[in-house]
Design a protein around this motif. Sequence first.
Motif, PDB file in Angstrom:
ATOM      1  N   UNK A 212       0.922  -1.270   0.038  1.00 16.50           N
ATOM      2  CA  UNK A 212      -0.080  -0.005   0.145  1.00 16.50           C
ATOM      3  C   UNK A 212       0.579   1.290   0.016  1.00 16.50           C
ATOM      4  N   UNK A 213       0.321   2.209  -0.552  1.00 14.51           N
ATOM      5  CA  UNK A 213       1.232   3.640  -0.735  1.00 14.51           C
ATOM      6  C   UNK A 213       0.368   4.684  -0.345  1.00 14.51           C
ATOM      7  N   UNK A 214       0.738   5.728   0.144  1.00 15.09           N
ATOM      8  CA  UNK A 214       0.055   6.842   0.276  1.00 15.09           C
ATOM      9  C   UNK A 214      -0.408   7.565  -0.823  1.00 15.09           C
ATOM     10  N   UNK A 215      -1.751   7.859  -0.912  1.00 10.25           N
ATOM     11  CA  UNK A 215      -2.562   7.984  -1.973  1.00 10.25           C
ATOM     12  C   UNK A 215      -3.197   7.109  -2.916  1.00 10.25           C
ATOM     13  N   UNK A 216      -3.083   5.843  -2.371  1.00 11.99           N
ATOM     14  CA  UNK A 216      -3.833   4.617  -2.927  1.00 11.99           C
ATOM     15  C   UNK A 216      -5.240   4.799  -2.771  1.00 11.99           C
ATOM     16  N   UNK A 217      -6.031   4.698  -3.954  1.00 12.14           N
ATOM     17  CA  UNK A 217      -7.308   4.512  -3.975  1.00 12.14           C
ATOM     18  C   UNK A 217      -7.797   3.159  -3.254  1.00 12.14           C
ATOM     19  N   UNK A 218      -8.538   2.923  -2.440  1.00 13.48           N
ATOM     20  CA  UNK A 218      -8.958   1.690  -1.732  1.00 13.48           C
ATOM     21  C   UNK A 218     -10.447   1.632  -1.415  1.00 13.48           C
ATOM     22  N   UNK A 219     -10.670   0.362  -1.046  1.00 13.23           N
ATOM     23  CA  UNK A 219     -12.052  -0.012  -0.852  1.00 13.23           C
ATOM     24  C   UNK A 219     -11.941  -0.189   0.503  1.00 13.23           C
ATOM     25  N   UNK A 220     -12.998   0.015   1.607  1.00 17.37           N
ATOM     26  CA  UNK A 220     -13.305  -0.445   2.827  1.00 17.37           C
ATOM     27  C   UNK A 220     -14.369  -1.400   3.011  1.00 17.37           C
ATOM     28  N   UNK A 221     -14.095  -2.596   3.162  1.00 17.21           N
ATOM     29  CA  UNK A 221     -15.225  -3.570   3.318  1.00 17.21           C
ATOM     30  C   UNK A 221     -15.480  -3.653   4.707  1.00 17.21           C
ATOM     31  N   UNK A 222     -16.868  -3.514   4.972  1.00 18.33           N
ATOM     32  CA  UNK A 222     -17.456  -3.528   6.344  1.00 18.33           C
ATOM     33  C   UNK A 222     -18.752  -4.359   6.360  1.00 18.33           C
ATOM     34  N   UNK A 223     -18.620  -5.510   7.134  1.00 17.80           N
ATOM     35  CA  UNK A 223     -19.347  -6.561   7.277  1.00 17.80           C
ATOM     36  C   UNK A 223     -19.889  -7.284   5.802  1.00 17.80           C
ATOM     37  N   UNK A 224     -18.980  -7.341   4.977  1.00 18.17           N
ATOM     38  CA  UNK A 224     -19.367  -8.076   3.853  1.00 18.17           C
ATOM     39  C   UNK A 224     -19.989  -7.228   2.661  1.00 18.17           C
ATOM     40  N   UNK A 225     -20.104  -5.931   2.967  1.00 17.80           N
ATOM     41  CA  UNK A 225     -20.799  -4.826   2.151  1.00 17.80           C
ATOM     42  C   UNK A 225     -19.726  -4.910   0.683  1.00 17.80           C
ATOM     43  N   UNK A 226     -20.290  -4.433  -0.277  1.00 20.03           N
ATOM     44  CA  UNK A 226     -19.422  -4.151  -1.508  1.00 20.03           C
ATOM     45  C   UNK A 226     -18.309  -3.183  -1.254  1.00 20.03           C
ATOM     46  N   UNK A 227     -18.152  -2.439  -0.187  1.00 20.73           N
ATOM     47  CA  UNK A 227     -17.243  -1.571  -0.110  1.00 20.73           C
ATOM     48  C   UNK A 227     -17.289  -0.170  -0.333  1.00 20.73           C
ATOM     49  N   UNK A 228     -16.658   0.772   0.714  1.00 20.29           N
ATOM     50  CA  UNK A 228     -16.840   2.092   0.589  1.00 20.29           C
ATOM     51  C   UNK A 228     -15.583   2.530  -0.102  1.00 20.29           C
ATOM     52  N   UNK A 229     -15.595   3.516  -1.088  1.00 16.00           N
ATOM     53  CA  UNK A 229     -14.247   3.966  -1.658  1.00 16.00           C
ATOM     54  C   UNK A 229     -13.781   4.935  -0.977  1.00 16.00           C
ATOM     55  N   UNK A 230     -12.552   5.108  -0.719  1.00 21.24           N
ATOM     56  CA  UNK A 230     -11.476   6.023   0.315  1.00 21.24           C
ATOM     57  C   UNK A 230     -10.193   5.907  -0.298  1.00 21.24           C
TER      58      UNK A 230
END
Length: 134
Positions: A74-92
């Motif tokens: 992982x690098x600073x500035x990477x666009x990632x998905x936060x997967x919470x409780x099996x959902x599709x993922x929140x982009x951050x």
Amino acid sequence: MGFLDKLKDRIFNREPSDTGFMTDDEKELREYEAYYTPQSGVAEGTYSEFVVTDVFSITGRGTVVTGTVTGGVFFVGDNVLLVHNGDAGTPTTIIGIEQFRKVCESVSEGANAGFILKDIDRKQVSRNDIIKKK
């Protein structure tokens, strides 16, 4: 094929030519290596995953998640998905990475680190959530 070519082939050949002298554990490892593939649908070398162990907020900085990188980099500035409780993922976006109070530009597999996430509220993240690259 000359002597040197045969020697190079033998040195650099990853597959053992004779498994008669291998232990059962070594044979099992060879079978595992032969059939193991990275997560389906993901090109080898592009999959990165971070498992969250703790979450907190820092006033003026944002939400910080701590945990372990279980695969990739992982690098600073990477666009990632936060997967919470099996959902599709929140982009951050990762806007900061720290390891043991030291600011880093990147972290790789096996590292314990803290990620500062852009536009994520502390209530959107919990222990054992997954952060992965898009």
